[in-house]
Design a protein around this motif. Structure first.
Motif, mmCIF file in Angstrom:
data_model
loop_
_atom_site.group_PDB
_atom_site.id
_atom_site.type_symbol
_atom_site.label_atom_id
_atom_site.label_comp_id
_atom_site.label_asym_id
_atom_site.label_seq_id
_atom_site.Cartn_x
_atom_site.Cartn_y
_atom_site.Cartn_z
ATOM 1 N N ARG A 40 9.713 12.234 0.864
ATOM 2 C CA ARG A 40 9.987 11.848 2.251
ATOM 3 C C ARG A 40 8.677 11.511 2.955
ATOM 4 O O ARG A 40 7.684 12.222 2.828
ATOM 5 C CB ARG A 40 10.702 12.974 2.996
ATOM 6 C CG ARG A 40 11.077 12.578 4.406
ATOM 7 C CD ARG A 40 11.925 13.607 5.080
ATOM 8 N NE ARG A 40 12.164 13.232 6.471
ATOM 9 C CZ ARG A 40 12.947 13.890 7.284
ATOM 10 N NH1 ARG A 40 13.603 14.954 6.860
ATOM 11 N NH2 ARG A 40 13.104 13.484 8.527
ATOM 12 N N VAL A 41 8.702 10.407 3.698
ATOM 13 C CA VAL A 41 7.557 9.969 4.493
ATOM 14 C C VAL A 41 7.992 9.852 5.948
ATOM 15 O O VAL A 41 9.183 9.890 6.257
ATOM 16 C CB VAL A 41 6.980 8.623 3.983
ATOM 17 C CG1 VAL A 41 6.442 8.763 2.558
ATOM 18 C CG2 VAL A 41 8.010 7.507 4.065
ATOM 19 N N ALA A 42 7.027 9.712 6.839
ATOM 20 C CA ALA A 42 7.349 9.635 8.272
ATOM 21 C C ALA A 42 8.212 8.424 8.594
ATOM 22 O O ALA A 42 9.182 8.530 9.345
ATOM 23 C CB ALA A 42 6.064 9.613 9.100
ATOM 24 N N ALA A 43 7.872 7.267 8.052
ATOM 25 C CA ALA A 43 8.645 6.052 8.329
ATOM 26 C C ALA A 43 8.438 5.050 7.207
ATOM 27 O O ALA A 43 7.324 4.883 6.711
ATOM 28 C CB ALA A 43 8.221 5.435 9.656
ATOM 29 N N VAL A 44 9.522 4.395 6.812
ATOM 30 C CA VAL A 44 9.460 3.319 5.834
ATOM 31 C C VAL A 44 9.600 2.006 6.597
ATOM 32 O O VAL A 44 10.579 1.817 7.328
ATOM 33 C CB VAL A 44 10.596 3.448 4.786
ATOM 34 C CG1 VAL A 44 10.648 2.210 3.898
ATOM 35 C CG2 VAL A 44 10.415 4.707 3.944
ATOM 36 N N PRO A 45 8.633 1.101 6.467
ATOM 37 C CA PRO A 45 8.770 -0.198 7.134
ATOM 38 C C PRO A 45 9.930 -0.974 6.512
ATOM 39 O O PRO A 45 10.142 -0.913 5.301
ATOM 40 C CB PRO A 45 7.428 -0.886 6.876
ATOM 41 C CG PRO A 45 6.836 -0.170 5.707
ATOM 42 C CD PRO A 45 7.402 1.211 5.695
ATOM 43 N N THR A 46 10.674 -1.665 7.343
ATOM 44 C CA THR A 46 11.843 -2.391 6.837
ATOM 45 C C THR A 46 11.817 -3.846 7.246
ATOM 46 O O THR A 46 11.117 -4.249 8.180
ATOM 47 C CB THR A 46 13.158 -1.763 7.350
ATOM 48 O OG1 THR A 46 13.162 -1.801 8.771
ATOM 49 C CG2 THR A 46 13.318 -0.347 6.863
ATOM 50 N N LEU A 102 10.987 5.021 -4.283
ATOM 51 C CA LEU A 102 9.602 5.482 -4.232
ATOM 52 C C LEU A 102 9.397 6.437 -3.060
ATOM 53 O O LEU A 102 8.633 7.389 -3.147
ATOM 54 C CB LEU A 102 8.646 4.295 -4.100
ATOM 55 C CG LEU A 102 8.438 3.461 -5.357
ATOM 56 C CD1 LEU A 102 7.747 2.149 -5.022
ATOM 57 C CD2 LEU A 102 7.637 4.250 -6.383
ATOM 58 N N ALA A 103 10.056 6.148 -1.930
ATOM 59 C CA ALA A 103 9.937 6.982 -0.732
ATOM 60 C C ALA A 103 11.163 6.744 0.134
ATOM 61 O O ALA A 103 11.857 5.744 -0.007
ATOM 62 C CB ALA A 103 8.667 6.640 0.050
ATOM 63 N N TYR A 104 11.414 7.695 1.029
ATOM 64 C CA TYR A 104 12.507 7.566 1.995
ATOM 65 C C TYR A 104 12.055 8.226 3.287
ATOM 66 O O TYR A 104 11.087 8.994 3.304
ATOM 67 C CB TYR A 104 13.806 8.210 1.479
ATOM 68 C CG TYR A 104 13.737 9.718 1.365
ATOM 69 C CD1 TYR A 104 14.196 10.535 2.392
ATOM 70 C CD2 TYR A 104 13.197 10.324 0.241
ATOM 71 C CE1 TYR A 104 14.126 11.921 2.296
ATOM 72 C CE2 TYR A 104 13.120 11.703 0.139
ATOM 73 C CZ TYR A 104 13.582 12.503 1.165
ATOM 74 O OH TYR A 104 13.505 13.870 1.076
ATOM 75 N N GLU A 143 0.834 -1.203 0.000
ATOM 76 C CA GLU A 143 0.000 0.000 0.000
ATOM 77 C C GLU A 143 0.870 1.255 0.000
ATOM 78 O O GLU A 143 0.566 2.225 -0.700
ATOM 79 C CB GLU A 143 -0.952 -0.002 1.198
ATOM 80 C CG GLU A 143 -1.834 1.242 1.296
ATOM 81 C CD GLU A 143 -2.718 1.489 0.070
ATOM 82 O OE1 GLU A 143 -3.169 2.637 -0.108
ATOM 83 O OE2 GLU A 143 -2.971 0.563 -0.717
ATOM 84 N N LEU A 144 1.946 1.241 0.767
ATOM 85 C CA LEU A 144 2.854 2.395 0.781
ATOM 86 C C LEU A 144 3.475 2.595 -0.602
ATOM 87 O O LEU A 144 3.613 3.723 -1.067
ATOM 88 C CB LEU A 144 3.933 2.225 1.846
ATOM 89 C CG LEU A 144 4.871 3.409 2.067
ATOM 90 C CD1 LEU A 144 4.112 4.692 2.351
ATOM 91 C CD2 LEU A 144 5.840 3.102 3.211
ATOM 92 N N ARG A 145 3.808 1.508 -1.289
ATOM 93 C CA ARG A 145 4.355 1.613 -2.651
ATOM 94 C C ARG A 145 3.338 2.264 -3.583
ATOM 95 O O ARG A 145 3.687 3.122 -4.396
ATOM 96 C CB ARG A 145 4.736 0.233 -3.195
ATOM 97 C CG ARG A 145 6.041 -0.266 -2.700
ATOM 98 C CD ARG A 145 6.508 -1.533 -3.445
ATOM 99 N NE ARG A 145 7.729 -1.976 -2.825
ATOM 100 C CZ ARG A 145 7.798 -2.918 -1.881
ATOM 101 N NH1 ARG A 145 6.704 -3.540 -1.476
ATOM 102 N NH2 ARG A 145 8.957 -3.229 -1.352
ATOM 103 N N ARG A 155 14.747 3.259 2.699
ATOM 104 C CA ARG A 155 14.277 3.490 1.338
ATOM 105 C C ARG A 155 13.194 2.491 0.975
ATOM 106 O O ARG A 155 13.315 1.307 1.287
ATOM 107 C CB ARG A 155 15.470 3.332 0.394
ATOM 108 C CG ARG A 155 15.144 3.170 -1.051
ATOM 109 C CD ARG A 155 16.414 2.744 -1.834
ATOM 110 N NE ARG A 155 16.054 2.283 -3.147
ATOM 111 C CZ ARG A 155 15.772 1.042 -3.472
ATOM 112 N NH1 ARG A 155 15.834 0.084 -2.585
ATOM 113 N NH2 ARG A 155 15.445 0.727 -4.703
ATOM 114 N N LEU A 156 12.176 2.981 0.320
ATOM 115 C CA LEU A 156 11.146 2.103 -0.228
ATOM 116 C C LEU A 156 11.391 2.003 -1.723
ATOM 117 O O LEU A 156 11.338 3.001 -2.445
ATOM 118 C CB LEU A 156 9.749 2.663 0.040
ATOM 119 C CG LEU A 156 8.583 1.809 -0.443
ATOM 120 C CD1 LEU A 156 8.510 0.511 0.367
ATOM 121 C CD2 LEU A 156 7.283 2.575 -0.352
#
Length: 192
Positions: free
Chosen positions: A162-168, A122-124, A7-9, A130-131
């Motif tokens: 930039r996003v608040a947090a990227v799940p890793t 896509l996002a960081y 979903e974040l992607r 990094r996503l």
């Protein structure tokens, strides 16, 4: 797979499309941000990428660096465990259409070991996470490069990615820096 990542992607891809449309050509601003954040001498080997979809375009930066004496390379996807091989390339040099429709240097160009890898995303987030697209090509390539010596992993992005947090997950490799049209973030300082 982290259930939040798909979903974040999707959200990040839609946001990047808007950012790309609204930001216009950010090439010169990326050059300025990169040059002010990274010591450019002595010259070395830098691996960039050919922009795909709405990725921030590093080609103006690669042209600048090549004119400054840097040797450039572009990634070519390879099967696991390597992820990517970086083949020599000069701006304006021959490219072939590769896997996923992304242009890359022909296989006759020599493989190089970069000192700096420019990484699309896509996002960081503010911790250097990094996503990507989820296939793990850059993660595997960075693991292999980091096993053989230092390499600087620099995300190239629009500031608005930039996003608040990227799940890793355990296999996700962190970025050392992110360079945007608005400046650079150095995550190595926060880690030390």
């Amino acid at each position: 797979m982290n259930p939040d990542k798909p979903e974040l992607r999707r959200q990040a891809a839609a946001a990047r499309k808007t950012l790309a449309r609204d930001a216009g050509d950010i090439g010169a601003r990326l050059v300025t941000s990169f040059a002010s954040a990274i010591l450019l001498k002595p010259c070395g080997i830098i691996a960039g990428y050919h922009p795909f979809r709405d990725e921030a375009d590093p080609l103006p930066l690669l042209r600048f660096l090549a004119a400054s004496g840097w040797e450039c390379a572009l990634p070519v996807p390879v099967d696991p465990p390597d992820g990517l091989v970086f083949r020599a390339w000069r701006p304006g040099g021959a490219l072939v259409t590769g896997r996923f429709g992304i242009p890359h240097p022909p296989e006759t160009n020599p493989a190089l070991r970069p000192d700096i890898v420019l990484v699309p995303l896509l996002a960081y987030d503010g911790a250097g996470r990094r996503l990507g697209y989820g296939a793990g090509y850059y993660d595997r390539a960075l693991v292999n490069l980091r096993r053989t010596g230092p390499v600087l992993a620099v995300g190239i992005a629009y500031a608005g990615q930039r996003v608040a947090a990227v799940p890793t997950q355990a296999h996700d490799e962190p970025l050392d820096m992110v360079v945007t049209e608005e400046g650079a973030m150095d995550f190595r300082k926060a880690a030390s």
